[in-house]
Design an enzyme around this catalytic site. Structure first.
Site, PDB file in Angstrom:
ATOM      1  N   SER A 183       8.053   2.782  -6.119  1.00 40.80           N
ATOM      2  CA  SER A 183       6.372   2.871  -5.896  1.00 40.80           C
ATOM      3  C   SER A 183       6.509   3.099  -6.830  1.00 40.80           C
ATOM      4  O   SER A 183       7.400   3.124  -8.323  1.00 40.80           O
ATOM      5  CB  SER A 183       5.860   2.798  -5.012  1.00 40.80           C
ATOM      6  OG  SER A 183       4.263   3.581  -5.398  1.00 40.80           O
ATOM      7  N   GLU A 243       3.954  -6.815   1.105  1.00 43.80           N
ATOM      8  CA  GLU A 243       3.163  -6.872  -0.544  1.00 43.80           C
ATOM      9  C   GLU A 243       3.148  -7.761  -1.594  1.00 43.80           C
ATOM     10  O   GLU A 243       2.106  -7.497  -2.581  1.00 43.80           O
ATOM     11  CB  GLU A 243       3.862  -5.122  -0.547  1.00 43.80           C
ATOM     12  CG  GLU A 243       5.675  -6.127  -1.218  1.00 43.80           C
ATOM     13  CD  GLU A 243       6.093  -4.457  -1.613  1.00 43.80           C
ATOM     14  OE1 GLU A 243       5.473  -3.165  -1.754  1.00 43.80           O
ATOM     15  OE2 GLU A 243       7.600  -3.947  -1.611  1.00 43.80           O
ATOM     16  N   HIS A 293       4.300  -2.781   1.492  1.00 42.00           N
ATOM     17  CA  HIS A 293       4.750  -0.523   0.398  1.00 42.00           C
ATOM     18  C   HIS A 293       4.862  -0.554   1.064  1.00 42.00           C
ATOM     19  O   HIS A 293       6.138   0.118   0.503  1.00 42.00           O
ATOM     20  CB  HIS A 293       3.552  -1.152  -0.057  1.00 42.00           C
ATOM     21  CG  HIS A 293       3.657  -0.210  -1.321  1.00 42.00           C
ATOM     22  ND1 HIS A 293       4.487  -1.288  -2.483  1.00 42.00           N
ATOM     23  CD2 HIS A 293       3.717   0.995  -1.825  1.00 42.00           C
ATOM     24  CE1 HIS A 293       4.814  -0.046  -3.609  1.00 42.00           C
ATOM     25  NE2 HIS A 293       3.904   1.199  -2.705  1.00 42.00           N
TER      26      HIS A 293
END
Length: 313
Positions: A183, A243, A293
């Site tokens: 991320s 995602e 995610h």
């Protein structure tokens, strides 16, 4: 890629995918206490040591956990992998994974976390993992009550403080250093590569936040591609197929309040395609089935550890 290499990569993905159905259902809880990790529980294959550091401005405190293989090091030293979000990363590592690493060339595990009992320090990581802000650029983090733009300071901390301490505690193979992040951490990995750093051999960016700063990382990428050829390095890009479905279906970059820009699902594959034209840079793209995610953190970490151990060539 050779047929043999494809088979080895598929074998690594199969091993990493054994836990994917359960991981896909898991969702991260940023407020959940860390609890005991493998570093506290102990391992038959690794011993763990810990040291503390502070940021140059004194605003952030780091807890660095070093996992040292119990095996004797190779003549050149241990390979090593630096893990961002070290608290959460340690919580995702178990004894079975360490046993798999021990069967190959187990790497030093350098988990850089924050001095907190939580898995994440969202304020600290927002600053440390995001690229510098250009003059006049609005800081995306301000709307969230945070600051961004401190990635260069974090890279300096790793290079000038973390790794020298690690080298004093265990022999390190300087040619087999890897960096993993998820991320915002994945964004940091890309920024580190695009800044021209030759510190690492493997750059592993999982679910990188390409949208941050209205896609400023893509401007860094363009400058990187236009620069001189790089030394031999490998970039591993990873994302979950779920995602990708969560992203807009068309367009390039779409601004969304408060100043956030979202990427279309093809953004990461297109990034990989462009970067494959850079001399000296090997680019691998891995899309993990069933992953959204949050669950990509443990799933990508499991694969990153295997990369560092030489199990995924």
């Amino acid at each position: 890629m050779s047929s043999r290499r494809r088979l080895l990569c598929l074998a690594g993905l199969t091993a990493a995918g054994a836990l994917l159905p359960s991981l896909a259902r898991a969702q991260p809880d940023l407020s959940r206490p860390l609890g005991p990790t493998i570093a506290e529980a102990g391992s038959a294959f690794y011993r763990f040591e810990r040291f503390a550091l502070s940021s140059a401005d004194g605003q952030r405190r780091y807890r660095v956990s070093l996992g040292i293989p119990r095996r004797s090091p190779p003549a050149a030293g241990h390979p090593a992998i630096v893990l961002l979000d070290g608290n959460a990363a340690l919580a995702a590592i178990d004894e079975q994974q360490l046993q798999q690493l021990d069967a190959a060339t187990p790497p030093l595990i350098v988990a850089i976390g924050y001095d907190t009992d939580l898995r994440f320090d969202v304020t600290a990581r927002a600053y440390d993992y995001t690229p510098p802000l250009a003059a006049g650029q609005v800081d995306d983090e301000a709307a969230r009550g945070r600051r961004g733009g401190g990635a260069d300071g974090m890279l300096a901390l790793i290079e000038q403080q973390v790794l020298p301490r690690v080298r004093g505690m265990a022999p390190v193979d300087a040619d087999r250093l890897a960096l993993w992040g998820h991320s915002y951490g994945g964004l940091f990995v890309l920024h580190t590569l695009f800044s021209g750093s030759s510190l690492f051999a493997d750059y592993i960016a999982a679910s990188p936040s390409l949208w941050w700063g209205r896609g400023v990382i893509l401007q860094e990428e363009a400058r990187f591609r236009a620069a001189a050829p790089v030394a031999r390095r490998a970039l591993w890009l990873m994302a979950g197929d779920s995602e990708r479905r969560e992203r807009p279906a068309a367009g390039t970059i779409r601004a969304t309040p408060p100043g956030r820009a979202e990427m279309p699902p093809q953004a990461l594959p297109e990034l990989a395609s462009r970067l494959r034209t850079v001399p000296g840079l090997t680019v691998e793209l891995r899309i993990l089935a069933g992953m959204s995610h949050g669950p990509m953190l443990p799933a990508s970490l499991q694969l990153a550890l295997r990369i560092a151990a030489g199990l995924v060539p």
